[in-house]
Design a protein around this motif. Sequence first.
Motif, mmCIF file in Angstrom:
data_model
loop_
_atom_site.group_PDB
_atom_site.id
_atom_site.type_symbol
_atom_site.label_atom_id
_atom_site.label_comp_id
_atom_site.label_asym_id
_atom_site.label_seq_id
_atom_site.Cartn_x
_atom_site.Cartn_y
_atom_site.Cartn_z
ATOM 1 N N LEU B 206 0.839 -1.199 0.000
ATOM 2 C CA LEU B 206 0.000 0.000 0.000
ATOM 3 C C LEU B 206 0.876 1.253 0.000
ATOM 4 C CD1 LEU B 206 -2.757 1.311 0.142
ATOM 5 C CD2 LEU B 206 -2.767 0.934 2.616
ATOM 6 N N LEU B 207 1.917 1.207 0.806
ATOM 7 C CA LEU B 207 2.847 2.341 0.861
ATOM 8 C C LEU B 207 3.469 2.603 -0.503
ATOM 9 C CD1 LEU B 207 5.071 2.310 4.066
ATOM 10 C CD2 LEU B 207 4.115 4.316 2.947
ATOM 11 N N GLN B 208 3.845 1.513 -1.168
ATOM 12 C CA GLN B 208 4.435 1.678 -2.500
ATOM 13 C C GLN B 208 3.462 2.392 -3.436
ATOM 14 O OE1 GLN B 208 7.582 1.032 -3.903
ATOM 15 N NE2 GLN B 208 7.975 0.996 -1.706
ATOM 16 N N ARG B 209 2.173 2.031 -3.301
ATOM 17 C CA ARG B 209 1.189 2.695 -4.176
ATOM 18 C C ARG B 209 1.062 4.172 -3.813
ATOM 19 N NH1 ARG B 209 -1.650 -2.176 -3.469
ATOM 20 N NH2 ARG B 209 -3.307 -1.255 -2.224
ATOM 21 N N LEU B 210 1.122 4.472 -2.516
ATOM 22 C CA LEU B 210 1.055 5.879 -2.096
ATOM 23 C C LEU B 210 2.264 6.638 -2.648
ATOM 24 C CD1 LEU B 210 -0.088 5.584 1.654
ATOM 25 C CD2 LEU B 210 -1.486 5.976 -0.382
ATOM 26 N N TYR B 211 3.430 5.999 -2.570
ATOM 27 C CA TYR B 211 4.634 6.649 -3.109
ATOM 28 C C TYR B 211 4.451 6.975 -4.589
ATOM 29 C CZ TYR B 211 7.277 5.105 1.057
ATOM 30 O OH TYR B 211 7.736 4.897 2.322
ATOM 31 N N ALA B 212 3.854 6.012 -5.285
ATOM 32 C CA ALA B 212 3.684 6.204 -6.727
ATOM 33 C C ALA B 212 2.743 7.384 -7.006
ATOM 34 C CB ALA B 212 3.141 4.928 -7.368
ATOM 35 N N ILE B 213 1.685 7.516 -6.200
ATOM 36 C CA ILE B 213 0.755 8.649 -6.382
ATOM 37 C C ILE B 213 1.503 9.963 -6.171
ATOM 38 C CG2 ILE B 213 -1.296 9.816 -5.434
ATOM 39 C CD1 ILE B 213 -2.280 6.975 -4.629
ATOM 40 N N ILE B 214 2.348 9.983 -5.156
ATOM 41 C CA ILE B 214 3.101 11.206 -4.860
ATOM 42 C C ILE B 214 4.014 11.560 -6.031
ATOM 43 C CG2 ILE B 214 4.896 12.184 -3.360
ATOM 44 C CD1 ILE B 214 3.597 10.519 -1.065
ATOM 45 N N GLU B 215 4.675 10.535 -6.611
ATOM 46 C CA GLU B 215 5.561 10.816 -7.742
ATOM 47 C C GLU B 215 4.793 11.459 -8.890
ATOM 48 O OE1 GLU B 215 8.920 10.573 -7.812
ATOM 49 O OE2 GLU B 215 8.668 9.996 -5.717
ATOM 50 N N ARG B 216 3.579 10.969 -9.082
ATOM 51 C CA ARG B 216 2.820 11.487 -10.222
ATOM 52 C C ARG B 216 2.382 12.933 -10.023
ATOM 53 N NH1 ARG B 216 0.577 6.254 -10.331
ATOM 54 N NH2 ARG B 216 -1.307 6.903 -9.248
ATOM 55 N N SER B 217 2.131 13.316 -8.762
ATOM 56 C CA SER B 217 1.611 14.673 -8.536
ATOM 57 C C SER B 217 2.642 15.600 -7.916
ATOM 58 C CB SER B 217 0.368 14.611 -7.635
ATOM 59 O OG SER B 217 0.124 13.333 -7.175
ATOM 60 N N ILE B 218 3.904 15.247 -8.064
ATOM 61 C CA ILE B 218 4.928 15.962 -7.312
ATOM 62 C C ILE B 218 5.082 17.419 -7.745
ATOM 63 C CG2 ILE B 218 6.974 15.492 -8.738
ATOM 64 C CD1 ILE B 218 8.001 14.447 -5.763
ATOM 65 N N GLY B 219 4.640 17.733 -8.955
ATOM 66 C CA GLY B 219 4.796 19.110 -9.446
ATOM 67 C C GLY B 219 3.779 20.077 -8.849
ATOM 68 N N ARG B 220 2.778 19.541 -8.185
ATOM 69 C CA ARG B 220 1.740 20.446 -7.651
ATOM 70 C C ARG B 220 2.101 20.887 -6.249
ATOM 71 N NH1 ARG B 220 -2.434 16.734 -8.224
ATOM 72 N NH2 ARG B 220 -3.151 17.660 -6.291
ATOM 73 N N GLU B 221 1.932 22.177 -6.046
ATOM 74 C CA GLU B 221 2.345 22.733 -4.761
ATOM 75 C C GLU B 221 1.468 22.222 -3.619
ATOM 76 O OE1 GLU B 221 3.571 27.172 -3.122
ATOM 77 O OE2 GLU B 221 2.391 26.940 -4.947
ATOM 78 N N ASP B 222 0.189 21.923 -3.999
ATOM 79 C CA ASP B 222 -0.801 21.706 -2.946
ATOM 80 C C ASP B 222 -1.123 20.241 -2.708
ATOM 81 O OD1 ASP B 222 -1.792 21.337 -5.411
ATOM 82 O OD2 ASP B 222 -3.687 22.408 -5.100
ATOM 83 N N ILE B 223 -0.217 19.345 -3.071
ATOM 84 C CA ILE B 223 -0.522 17.924 -2.857
ATOM 85 C C ILE B 223 -0.754 17.667 -1.367
ATOM 86 C CG2 ILE B 223 1.941 17.423 -2.827
ATOM 87 C CD1 ILE B 223 1.238 14.634 -3.887
ATOM 88 N N SER B 224 -1.880 16.962 -1.049
ATOM 89 C CA SER B 224 -2.249 16.840 0.357
ATOM 90 C C SER B 224 -2.484 15.398 0.753
ATOM 91 C CB SER B 224 -3.539 17.630 0.624
ATOM 92 O OG SER B 224 -4.600 16.992 -0.059
ATOM 93 N N VAL B 225 -2.468 15.183 2.058
ATOM 94 C CA VAL B 225 -2.740 13.855 2.603
ATOM 95 C C VAL B 225 -4.129 13.417 2.179
ATOM 96 C CG1 VAL B 225 -3.018 12.530 4.714
ATOM 97 C CG2 VAL B 225 -1.253 14.284 4.568
ATOM 98 N N ALA B 226 -5.082 14.365 2.216
ATOM 99 C CA ALA B 226 -6.470 14.039 1.921
ATOM 100 C C ALA B 226 -6.586 13.463 0.509
ATOM 101 C CB ALA B 226 -7.328 15.303 2.039
#
Lengths: 412, 779
Positions: B206-226
């Motif tokens: 699950l963590l790996q999938r979360l990491y992957a989501i973060i990589e995809r949206s890393i350019g956005r300033e407002d990426i949030s936990v929610a």
Amino acid sequence: MTKHYLPATPETVHWGYFSRTLAPVLTIRSGDSVTVESITHHANDDYERMIAGDTAAEEIFLWTKDEKTLRRRGAGATEGPFTHGAGEGLGVHLLTGPIAVEGAEPGDVLEVRVIDTYPRPSANPAYRGRFFGSNPSANWGFQYNDLIEEPKPREVVTIYELDMGEASVTALYSYLWTPQTDPDGIVHPTIDYPGVRVDHATVVRKEGILSGIKVPARLHFGTMGLAPAEADYVSTIPPNYTGGNMDDWRIAKGARMYYPVAVAGALFSCGDAHASQGDSELSGTAIEISLTGEFEFVLHKKAELDGTILEGLTHPLLENDDVWSVYGFSVANYLSELGPDHQNEILKRSSLDGAMRDAFRKLRRFLMTTQKLSEDEAISLMSVAADFAVTQVVDANWGVTGTIRKSLFAGR
Amino acid sequence: MSAQPFTSESYSGDVRERAWQDVLRGFGLECLGSRSGAPVQATALWRLSSAGVRLGRVSADAPILRSLPSRGGLPLLVLPVESSAVLTVGDERQIVRAGQIILAPRESDWQLQFQRGLRALVLSVVPEAFRGRKAPSLAACPPRVFAAEGLAGILAGTTGAAVGALDRLSDPEWEAVAQSVAELLLQLSADLVTTTADPSSSRAALLQRLYAIIERSIGREDISVAEVAQAEGISERYVQKLFESTGESFSHYVRERRLQRAWHDLANAAEAAVPISEIAYRYGFSDSAHFSRLFRERFGLPPRELRRREATRDNQAALPNGQRGWPQEALAQLRARQARADPDTRRIVAPGGAARPERTPQAPMRHYLPVNAQNIHWGYFSRSLKPLIEIASGDIVTIETLTQHASDDPERMIEGDPGAESVFHWTPGSKAVDRRGAGPMDASVFGRGAGEGFGVHICTGPIAVRDAQPGDVLEVRILDIEPRPSCHPDHAGRVFGSSVAAWWGFHYSEFLDEPHPRETVTIYEIFTATDEPHARAIHSYRWEPQTDPSGTRHALYDYPGVLVQPETILPRPNVLEGVRIPLRPHFGVIAVAPREAELVDSVPPAYFGGNLDNWRLGKGAAVYLPVSVPGALLSVGDPHAAQGDGELSGTAIECSMTGTFRVVLHKKADIAGTVLADLTYPLIETPESWVLTGFSHPNYLAEFGANGQSEVYAKSSLDLAMRDAFRKVRRFLMTTKGLSEDEAIALMSAAVDFGITQVVDGNWGVHAILSKRLFPDRA
């Protein structure tokens, strides 16, 4: 020291392969000398001159519908149906041996001194006492896909006569290879299986060829080597770390060859004799002739190699009065490096570039180990005083020799 | 770094095993159980990326491969090729077929047995390769075998293709490939985790999938936990908890990844022109001052400084693999410029030709050409050079030549010698011979100096031969060669030479001893006044960066005639002690001007002769060259005291010498039916034999057109040179000896010797030697 004589008979020859499984036909001790007869596998290119009347040759080459003295020719399949014949011609040289050396073990080095070589005279009354050889320009030659005259492609066999008085070889006639049908009914559209008797009724002789040209004789054995350890049956065509089909005309009278022993007893065989050959053996063969060789064998035990020129030797090494030569190949040990399909894989790796690299590495190691040079010294010396030459470009595992003169080190 | 070849054959018996294990240790592996009684026979080819991705193939006659205990990093990938292997973990044994992939975590204990000897591809990726991205923890996972399908199939295929091309990929290509296989390996490693039953691994997945989501949206300033929680359908609290379990908060992880990726882009030479603020923005930092501060806190240096350091490192990394000849891009620029400007050759042929001296036609004249700055051209041939003299067919010319390597030991080989001093003169204000090589005068390609060292030989000439026209053949016969003695008071009368094991040498890609790589200069003394003339080494030194009088630093031997400053080097005596090298005095370069281009690099030999580097071209020998420009324009240089066939290290014993030549012009109309008929390549004649010269590319200038002076260096091969030599001998025998093709081929196999001329001059050479004895009854 004992002197032995090993005639070529159906019992003392094997055809087209090296094998660690062969029982030795002669067992000798280090220091013994052996006179070995060999018969060229191209003798059937002109049966009348090279086989007829020679009982041993007749027996070895005997092949009728009912009888084939040496069934297996090559390291290929021995159960039919065959494409070319038993052994499939995967390896072609008719070798005499193997000779076992008492006490030889993997890690040792076998020294083979070539004391002398004599041609085998024709036994046909019509040609008695004369010496003949054959030189096919074959499908595995460097020229085969690069011909300029028609028909393309083609194979041409040239028959030569050796004059020992003049020490030269002259061409007698040539013929274009035509499809030959062997006694088992298999048709050989090209030279694809050794020992098929050419029916001279099917070929047209061309006389008066290479007129006025005398090729200086360079009597030597094209194939000399030991049984490798990697497989039970190994084709005689690609040379490798235990020697084999080196096709270097410098392995002649006066030369000493050193081979790493890979199996117990060493198992030395020789054959594929040549009346002459140029560096490259361009057309696929030399002037193939039957020779008898006188050899002396010296076993160098592993424990005694350090501090000699044999220290760390893992490849064939030539020594004569003037030079040492190391043998580089496209692939240094194709049997171990190329995996189970090595017989086919090596055909894709044929390259002088690979062989040059291998020769460079081997000569660097030789100079560093045996002459105690630093790497920089070895490299400088190789550039200014070592000669690299093409050995052959037709034996699948192509060869480049690196040669260094012994006189360079006279002052050390 | 470039692909590293390894073969145990390079090493002597006692260090062979260690050298082999060193290669494997790089992958975190070891290999056991070599064939009894014999030293291991092993080969490998591997390459390492700047991020720490190591890929290669290994083979050996030893059967067992196992991991060296270590911690961390992605699992090793092992892919048996051509035959199967048995994987043993504890008591369990499993057969791995060729082509299947094994992922083996480094912490676990396993071994692989190859029945027929080790043959496998191996991929090893260090954690740093992902720049802060978390790899899953795999400590608890056993090795697993994947069939080559789906993602595993793609990884297997990519790995195989990459290994196949390993030594042909350029550095940037290799970096991209390495990064791709690392990504694929990371992805497949996640499977290793998910298939284990215990709950901690499903959490890891699950963590790996979360990491992957973060990589995809890393350019956005407002990426949030929610947002991340919603994407996986879990609570924000659970996301926080998952991150806490790794010892790092969500926001910290995101920031770390952003900084790492910015670091990566900043270090990338291809993005050197992108403003720093733009890279910051790319990764969600809208305030570049804030970004710089965070960056400095994290990495200990500001972004600008990182860029500068990387740029310097790139420059230095480019050095050890010096480039010969023109880079493609530079050639393209040159062509654009040539449309506007005339070539900047030193002496252009005056219209109408040189004045002819009055004389009787029959008596051969003798000429003398001393060497000095006015009488040489350095590093290039040109059809536009004005000839120094014009001679008639049959004339005898004595030509002084200098070795371009005299600068390796100026005291012994230049000082006090007016000719040499004139040519090598170079002070901050004046350089006697500015152009050295066929490159641009402004050194705009590499900045080495005028001419860029695209061609290195000091050539004396050119000499025009009266009435020579394209289609004729020029015979240059060497009547005598005399070495040029030192003029320095301490060494007066003695003769010296130099041999450089240089970066263009055949050996340069694979050193055994440290440091790798290195250039070594060996200085030789030449003894001619003995029964057996020979050379002996005096000392050697490692090339150290030299700064020339114009201020350019030469970290490599990349520009000819840079005077080596004695205080910068450390001569080591006692080299090649007791070794005497028999002399083979000859001229490496004998050329007529090629017709195809205005300025031609002197390094690659071709149809016009040039840098033949064949030691048979000594006293008593002759070379026949096809004339391709009016007057022929003969030049001579690159004198050698001795050389072996191959010229392996890149140079011979380079030694200034003076040659006496008889030059004979054979008119096209007179050569039919002679050995010179149809001659389109340099033909060497010695008293005993004909030597035909084959090249990888017999006329590279015509073959590659405008790109010739670049391509010839990239595409050399002995196989091609052998083919060329074969074709030339066939034609020679058919044309000049009247043989049929079949006769020619038969004779070649039985009696013609092919040897290796050189493997260092861009256009590699194979020569064929035809003994004249073969034809006693023929002309």
